[in-house]
Design an enzyme around this catalytic site. Structure first.
Site, PDB file in Angstrom:
ATOM      1  N   CYS A  81      97.248  52.077  37.983  1.00  0.00           N
ATOM      2  CA  CYS A  81      97.072  51.297  38.895  1.00  0.00           C
ATOM      3  C   CYS A  81      97.226  50.275  38.878  1.00  0.00           C
ATOM      4  O   CYS A  81      97.675  49.462  38.756  1.00  0.00           O
ATOM      5  CB  CYS A  81      95.340  51.230  38.795  1.00  0.00           C
ATOM      6  SG  CYS A  81      94.449  50.655  40.075  1.00  0.00           S
ATOM      7  N   TRP A 121      87.744  57.880  36.701  1.00  0.00           N
ATOM      8  CA  TRP A 121      88.549  57.333  35.711  1.00  0.00           C
ATOM      9  C   TRP A 121      87.588  57.946  35.022  1.00  0.00           C
ATOM     10  O   TRP A 121      86.214  57.355  34.799  1.00  0.00           O
ATOM     11  CB  TRP A 121      88.543  56.071  35.825  1.00  0.00           C
ATOM     12  CG  TRP A 121      89.047  55.659  37.014  1.00  0.00           C
ATOM     13  CD1 TRP A 121      89.364  55.399  38.220  1.00  0.00           C
ATOM     14  CD2 TRP A 121      91.110  55.735  37.096  1.00  0.00           C
ATOM     15  NE1 TRP A 121      90.380  54.869  39.298  1.00  0.00           N
ATOM     16  CE2 TRP A 121      91.115  54.786  38.319  1.00  0.00           C
ATOM     17  CE3 TRP A 121      92.081  56.831  36.328  1.00  0.00           C
ATOM     18  CZ2 TRP A 121      92.771  54.956  38.428  1.00  0.00           C
ATOM     19  CZ3 TRP A 121      93.367  56.220  36.300  1.00  0.00           C
ATOM     20  CH2 TRP A 121      93.498  55.672  37.472  1.00  0.00           C
ATOM     21  N   ARG A 158      82.936  53.287  46.429  1.00  0.00           N
ATOM     22  CA  ARG A 158      83.587  54.641  44.913  1.00  0.00           C
ATOM     23  C   ARG A 158      84.070  53.323  43.430  1.00  0.00           C
ATOM     24  O   ARG A 158      83.369  52.211  43.787  1.00  0.00           O
ATOM     25  CB  ARG A 158      85.554  53.877  45.892  1.00  0.00           C
ATOM     26  CG  ARG A 158      85.864  54.319  47.204  1.00  0.00           C
ATOM     27  CD  ARG A 158      87.433  54.865  47.525  1.00  0.00           C
ATOM     28  NE  ARG A 158      87.927  53.396  46.907  1.00  0.00           N
ATOM     29  CZ  ARG A 158      88.842  52.942  46.655  1.00  0.00           C
ATOM     30  NH1 ARG A 158      89.819  54.040  46.762  1.00  0.00           N
ATOM     31  NH2 ARG A 158      89.391  51.877  46.451  1.00  0.00           N
ATOM     32  N   THR A 160      86.191  52.520  40.965  1.00  0.00           N
ATOM     33  CA  THR A 160      87.063  51.755  41.485  1.00  0.00           C
ATOM     34  C   THR A 160      87.983  50.730  39.641  1.00  0.00           C
ATOM     35  O   THR A 160      86.552  50.541  39.613  1.00  0.00           O
ATOM     36  CB  THR A 160      88.028  51.436  42.323  1.00  0.00           C
ATOM     37  OG1 THR A 160      86.907  50.094  42.590  1.00  0.00           O
ATOM     38  CG2 THR A 160      87.926  52.179  43.655  1.00  0.00           C
ATOM     39  N   VAL A 161      88.777  50.699  39.278  1.00  0.00           N
ATOM     40  CA  VAL A 161      89.156  49.716  38.639  1.00  0.00           C
ATOM     41  C   VAL A 161      90.283  48.716  39.958  1.00  0.00           C
ATOM     42  O   VAL A 161      90.696  49.536  40.444  1.00  0.00           O
ATOM     43  CB  VAL A 161      89.880  50.524  37.392  1.00  0.00           C
ATOM     44  CG1 VAL A 161      89.166  51.178  36.854  1.00  0.00           C
ATOM     45  CG2 VAL A 161      91.159  51.121  38.266  1.00  0.00           C
ATOM     46  N   GLU A 176      87.463  43.275  42.851  1.00  0.00           N
ATOM     47  CA  GLU A 176      88.512  43.676  44.210  1.00  0.00           C
ATOM     48  C   GLU A 176      89.644  42.427  43.139  1.00  0.00           C
ATOM     49  O   GLU A 176      89.117  41.601  42.906  1.00  0.00           O
ATOM     50  CB  GLU A 176      88.065  42.255  45.352  1.00  0.00           C
ATOM     51  CG  GLU A 176      89.501  41.988  46.271  1.00  0.00           C
ATOM     52  CD  GLU A 176      90.409  43.048  46.675  1.00  0.00           C
ATOM     53  OE1 GLU A 176      89.510  44.508  46.992  1.00  0.00           O
ATOM     54  OE2 GLU A 176      91.489  42.485  46.191  1.00  0.00           O
ATOM     55  N   SER A 177      90.898  43.382  43.013  1.00  0.00           N
ATOM     56  CA  SER A 177      91.623  42.429  42.218  1.00  0.00           C
ATOM     57  C   SER A 177      92.288  41.186  42.995  1.00  0.00           C
ATOM     58  O   SER A 177      92.814  39.958  41.877  1.00  0.00           O
ATOM     59  CB  SER A 177      93.369  43.683  41.807  1.00  0.00           C
ATOM     60  OG  SER A 177      93.521  43.626  42.712  1.00  0.00           O
ATOM     61  N   TYR A 224     100.667  54.223  49.776  1.00  0.00           N
ATOM     62  CA  TYR A 224      98.931  55.113  49.925  1.00  0.00           C
ATOM     63  C   TYR A 224      99.254  55.586  51.670  1.00  0.00           C
ATOM     64  O   TYR A 224      98.966  56.951  51.393  1.00  0.00           O
ATOM     65  CB  TYR A 224      98.232  54.213  49.736  1.00  0.00           C
ATOM     66  CG  TYR A 224      98.032  54.241  48.144  1.00  0.00           C
ATOM     67  CD1 TYR A 224      97.687  54.975  47.376  1.00  0.00           C
ATOM     68  CD2 TYR A 224      98.405  52.735  47.552  1.00  0.00           C
ATOM     69  CE1 TYR A 224      97.259  54.561  46.034  1.00  0.00           C
ATOM     70  CE2 TYR A 224      98.701  52.661  45.943  1.00  0.00           C
ATOM     71  CZ  TYR A 224      97.797  53.727  45.358  1.00  0.00           C
ATOM     72  OH  TYR A 224      98.191  53.238  43.890  1.00  0.00           O
TER      73      TYR A 224
HETATM   74  N1  LIG Z   1      90.266  47.001  46.638  1.00  0.00           N
HETATM   75  C1  LIG Z   1      90.843  46.962  45.253  1.00  0.00           C
HETATM   76  C2  LIG Z   1      91.461  48.530  45.311  1.00  0.00           C
HETATM   77  C3  LIG Z   1      91.067  49.276  44.119  1.00  0.00           C
HETATM   78  C4  LIG Z   1      91.735  50.145  43.906  1.00  0.00           C
HETATM   79  O1  LIG Z   1      91.976  50.823  45.058  1.00  0.00           O
HETATM   80  N2  LIG Z   1      91.650  51.451  42.835  1.00  0.00           N
HETATM   81  C5  LIG Z   1      92.180  52.285  42.917  1.00  0.00           C
HETATM   82  C6  LIG Z   1      92.987  52.903  41.391  1.00  0.00           C
HETATM   83  S1  LIG Z   1      94.711  52.647  41.833  1.00  0.00           S
HETATM   84  C7  LIG Z   1      91.187  53.475  42.285  1.00  0.00           C
HETATM   85  O2  LIG Z   1      90.278  53.209  40.860  1.00  0.00           O
HETATM   86  N3  LIG Z   1      90.303  55.113  42.598  1.00  0.00           N
HETATM   87  C8  LIG Z   1      89.065  55.340  42.135  1.00  0.00           C
HETATM   88  C9  LIG Z   1      89.084  56.173  43.070  1.00  0.00           C
HETATM   89  O3  LIG Z   1      89.387  56.652  44.201  1.00  0.00           O
HETATM   90  O4  LIG Z   1      87.708  56.935  43.211  1.00  0.00           O
HETATM   91  C10 LIG Z   1      91.746  46.287  43.987  1.00  0.00           C
HETATM   92  O5  LIG Z   1      92.786  46.286  44.687  1.00  0.00           O
HETATM   93  O6  LIG Z   1      91.294  45.745  42.860  1.00  0.00           O
END
Ligand SMILES: N[C@@H](CCC(=O)N[C@@H](CS)C(=O)NCC(=O)O)C(=O)O
Length: 357
Positions: A81, A121, A158, A160-161, A176-177, A224
């Site tokens: 990611c 994940w 979601r 997310t990582v 939030e990265s 994306y």
């Molecule tokens: N805004 C978030 C976006 C993070 C993100 O979109 N991560 C994706 C991987 S690249 C994810 O974990 N997606 C899992 C999902 O959509 O279920 C950040 O920048 O931290």
């Protein structure tokens, strides 16, 4: 704990509107399973990334809710990611990887729970299962989803990582990265091995913010928008903007070493994570094939320059990157076959020291 509550319904599209008529029922089924992505595709066929939900901050103030302390926080990432990898890059650059531990999940999304169709994940069951990925050392969680469920019983976003986890309060500080980068840059300096490195220096802050905005829109999120568009119009719009923005970067980087001058800043780390994935993944998987990064002399050498900063190469696991993208989006690549090339070696000499830094 959840500082900002945002509804995702604006991004939700009833599945009947989503599927293009000539797709097979089985492919439609696959698309429905990856609901995290489907939920971000609007009725116009364009991709819309929803905002993060956990937006707390670690602070150097010892009286704050999340004070900066050695060995208190853990960063959950996927090497695949780009958003998580930029946090990992900061851990390395700031010398925080001893004070803040991290774990990477497996690269390919799997079902996260018996009983529903969500894929996401997953942690391996042992370190031997998947080189680079480790079982969850803190909570024994099976998935990133399980961590969100520990942190909040009514989370509806979601899974997310990256996830910045507080071991003490057993909760998510931030997912939030862009916020995590700011925390790592300034709040942990008492325990960082490289506290003098300031990737967001005061005199450059306005410029960095401005660059980040158009780089995010055109490139980081732009790839994306190209890849997840399901109609020609939104794809055309995104891909046009992507290449206009890459051309703009190429022009800037023909005159100076980095995006905001001759010192590396946050803006460069944020651009780098997309550039390093571009030729290997985005060109094929996200249909960004007008031009490769290696065809831009300045962007290509710049990518090598950042890759060769101390610690950065260890954050780039191309095996995980390729296996994730080509293997986790069956609606784009139903076979899961991974293209062979190009296998560029970013550790070869670059020409960026022609600029004083
Ligand atoms: N805004 C978030 C976006 C993070 C993100 O979109 N991560 C994706 C991987 S690249 C994810 O974990 N997606 C899992 C999902 O959509 O279920 C950040 O920048 O931290």
């Amino acid at each position: 704990m959840i500082s900002r509550s945002l509804s995702h319904t604006a991004f939700h599209l009833p599945s009947k509107n989503l599927f293009i008529n000539n797709r097979s029922p089985s492919l439609n089924q696959t698309i429905r399973m990856a609901k995290s992505l489907v939920d971000e595709t609007t009725a116009s066929g364009a991709y819309n990334r929803p905002p993060s939900i956990f937006r707390n901050f670690v602070s150097r103030d010892p009286t704050s809710q999340f004070p900066a302390e050695s060995e208190r926080y853990h960063l959950y990432v996927s090497y695949a990611c780009p958003w998580a990898s930029r946090c990992l890059a900061y851990l390395k650059l700031k010398g925080l990887d001893k004070a803040i531990s991290f774990t990477s999940v497996k690269p390919i999304w799997e079902k996260t729970k018996a009983g529903d169709e969500h894929t996401g994940w997953i942690f391996p069951v042992s370190s031997a299962e998947e080189p680079g990925a480790e079982p969850d050392p803190l909570n024994g969680a099976k998935s990133i989803r399980a961590l969100y469920e520990i942190a909040s019983s009514n989370y509806s976003g979601r899974f997310t990582v990256p996830v910045l986890w507080d071991k003490k309060q057993k909760t998510i500080v931030s997912n939030e990265s862009s916020d995590i980068l700011r925390m790592f840059n300034s709040e942990f300096n008492d325990i960082a091995e490289n506290p003098a490195l300031d990737l967001y220096p005061k005199p450059l802050q306005a410029q960095i913010d401005e660059v980040n905005e158009w780089v995010y829109d055109g490139i980081n999120n732009g790839v994306y928008k190209c890849g997840f568009a399901i109609k020609q119009g939104p794809y055309n719009e995104a891909v046009t903007k992507l290449y206009q923005t890459l051309d703009k970067c190429e022009e800037i980087l023909s005159k100076q070493r980095y995006l905001c001058g001759n010192t590396v800043t946050e803006a460069d780390i944020r651009l780098f994570v997309t550039l390093i994935r571009f030729d290997e993944v985005y060109v094929v998987h996200f249909k960004c094939n007008k031009k490769l990064i290696r065809e831009y002399p300045n962007l290509f050498n710049y990518t090598k320059d950042i890759f060769q900063l101390s610690g950065i190469s260890s954050t780039v696991n191309m095996e995980h990157i390729k296996r994730h993208y080509y293997g986790s989006h069956p609606f784009i690549n139903p076979s899961g076959v991974i293209p062979i090339g190009p296998g560029t070696d970013y550790s070869t000499p670059h020409d960026r020291d022609r600029f004083s830094s």
